[in-house]
Scaffold this motif. Structure first.
Motif, PDB file in Angstrom:
ATOM      1  N   PHE A  77      10.007  -5.855 -36.597  1.00  0.00           N
ATOM      2  CA  PHE A  77      10.608  -5.856 -35.639  1.00  0.00           C
ATOM      3  C   PHE A  77      11.507  -7.229 -35.508  1.00  0.00           C
ATOM      4  CE2 PHE A  77       8.381  -2.521 -33.670  1.00  0.00           C
ATOM      5  CZ  PHE A  77       9.396  -1.774 -33.015  1.00  0.00           C
ATOM      6  N   VAL A  78      12.617  -7.259 -35.160  1.00  0.00           N
ATOM      7  CA  VAL A  78      13.373  -8.724 -34.921  1.00  0.00           C
ATOM      8  C   VAL A  78      12.795  -9.293 -33.628  1.00  0.00           C
ATOM      9  CG1 VAL A  78      15.705  -9.617 -34.467  1.00  0.00           C
ATOM     10  CG2 VAL A  78      15.404  -8.028 -36.132  1.00  0.00           C
ATOM     11  N   SER A  79      12.477  -8.307 -32.606  1.00  0.00           N
ATOM     12  CA  SER A  79      11.763  -8.885 -31.452  1.00  0.00           C
ATOM     13  C   SER A  79      11.210  -7.375 -30.876  1.00  0.00           C
ATOM     14  CB  SER A  79      12.706  -9.606 -30.443  1.00  0.00           C
ATOM     15  OG  SER A  79      13.533  -8.504 -30.022  1.00  0.00           O
ATOM     16  N   LEU A  80      10.093  -7.801 -30.224  1.00  0.00           N
ATOM     17  CA  LEU A  80       9.750  -6.600 -29.496  1.00  0.00           C
ATOM     18  C   LEU A  80       9.029  -7.011 -28.325  1.00  0.00           C
ATOM     19  CD1 LEU A  80       8.272  -3.670 -29.835  1.00  0.00           C
ATOM     20  CD2 LEU A  80       6.350  -4.703 -30.777  1.00  0.00           C
ATOM     21  N   THR A  81       9.275  -6.146 -27.166  1.00  0.00           N
ATOM     22  CA  THR A  81       8.721  -6.394 -25.775  1.00  0.00           C
ATOM     23  C   THR A  81       7.957  -5.144 -25.315  1.00  0.00           C
ATOM     24  OG1 THR A  81      10.883  -7.505 -24.967  1.00  0.00           O
ATOM     25  CG2 THR A  81       9.465  -6.587 -23.264  1.00  0.00           C
ATOM     26  N   VAL A  82       6.897  -5.715 -24.874  1.00  0.00           N
ATOM     27  CA  VAL A  82       5.674  -4.851 -24.626  1.00  0.00           C
ATOM     28  C   VAL A  82       5.317  -4.872 -23.150  1.00  0.00           C
ATOM     29  CG1 VAL A  82       3.140  -4.057 -24.988  1.00  0.00           C
ATOM     30  CG2 VAL A  82       4.775  -5.025 -26.935  1.00  0.00           C
ATOM     31  N   TYR A  83       5.233  -3.824 -22.279  1.00  0.00           N
ATOM     32  CA  TYR A  83       4.829  -3.770 -20.953  1.00  0.00           C
ATOM     33  C   TYR A  83       3.375  -3.351 -20.790  1.00  0.00           C
ATOM     34  CZ  TYR A  83       9.654  -4.462 -20.076  1.00  0.00           C
ATOM     35  OH  TYR A  83      11.209  -4.864 -20.049  1.00  0.00           O
ATOM     36  N   TYR A  84       2.552  -3.895 -19.924  1.00  0.00           N
ATOM     37  CA  TYR A  84       1.074  -3.803 -19.911  1.00  0.00           C
ATOM     38  C   TYR A  84       0.686  -4.074 -18.722  1.00  0.00           C
ATOM     39  CZ  TYR A  84       0.838  -8.673 -20.638  1.00  0.00           C
ATOM     40  OH  TYR A  84       0.760 -10.040 -20.569  1.00  0.00           O
ATOM     41  N   ASP A  85      -0.534  -3.618 -18.198  1.00  0.00           N
ATOM     42  CA  ASP A  85      -1.147  -4.050 -16.923  1.00  0.00           C
ATOM     43  C   ASP A  85      -1.819  -5.188 -17.328  1.00  0.00           C
ATOM     44  OD1 ASP A  85      -0.303  -1.412 -16.265  1.00  0.00           O
ATOM     45  OD2 ASP A  85      -2.281  -0.798 -15.794  1.00  0.00           O
ATOM     46  N   GLY A  86      -1.856  -6.246 -16.285  1.00  0.00           N
ATOM     47  CA  GLY A  86      -2.683  -7.542 -16.398  1.00  0.00           C
ATOM     48  C   GLY A  86      -2.986  -8.136 -15.155  1.00  0.00           C
TER      49      GLY A  86
END
Length: 213
Positions: free
Chosen positions: A204-213
């Motif tokens: 990936f050039v860039s990767l955005t991840v959504y998660y619980d936190g």
């Protein structure tokens, strides 16, 4: 009981840019017999916070050390302890770990090395593991722009790659930069020992991840 979300968060990851350094973990040394390599002061900080890199062992002479084992112990990108046994290098060759480490706490050698050896890290561009969240969480969604390399696989892990608990993997679809946003599982994907992602070369050039936190 609800869906267990504490607070939704996101994290954007980019490829690690750490340079290769063949003595960042242990300076050049010769072992007279079985024992531990003397680690450099940077052995606990050769990788950026939350990033795991491959560890390398390089020979400095003509001795074939392939029958000598180097047991590397440390922590992965999430801070979990991990360890592996590596065969030594042949002459001036370099051998590379299978796992990725954020810190190294010990390198135990099964016998004398006769000639000098050193330990360091491979370049981040050769592949790195990134901590997303180091406690119980759920992977909710992700999107990113791939490199122009087809078939590269990016893998998410519960507890880190060293724990062997693969959660989810995505593959670059074509040999051009592509924006991807794969469908996520209903309710998310549970990572009860922390969530990490292994970013191989040209993933990936860039990767955005959504998660619980």
């Amino acid at each position: 009981m609800g869906n267990g979300i504490v607070s939704p968060k996101s994290k954007t990851l980019v490829p690690d840019t750490t340079s290769a350094d063949d003595d960042s973990v242990a300076a050049t040394q010769t072992l007279g017999g079985a024992g531990d390599m003397t680690l450099a002061g940077t052995a606990a900080s050769f990788a950026p916070t939350g990033v795991g890199l491959f560890v390398t062992i390089k020979g400095d002479g003509s001795t074939n050390l392939t029958s000598t084992t180097f047991t590397v112990t440390g922590t992965n990108a999430l801070g979990h302890e991990c360890s592996e046994v590596m065969a030594g290098p042949n002459a001036t060759a370099t051998v590379t770990s299978t796992l990725k480490y954020n810190t190294v706490t010990q390198i135990a050698v099964s016998g004398g090395t006769t000639t000098a050896v050193r330990a360091g890290n491979a370049a981040g561009s050769g592949g790195s593991e990134h901590s997303i969240f180091n406690s119980r969480t759920r992977l909710r969604e992700l999107f990113g722009t791939t490199h122009a390399t087809a078939n590269t696989v990016t893998t998410f892990f519960n507890g880190g790659e060293s724990q062997g608990n693969e959660l989810f993997a995505i593959q670059n679809p074509v040999a051009t930069q592509t924006l991807i946003n794969p469908a996520s599982a209903h309710g998310g994907i549970l990572a009860d020992e922390g969530l990490s992602v292994n970013l191989p070369t040209n993933s990936f050039v860039s990767l955005t991840v959504y998660y619980d936190g």
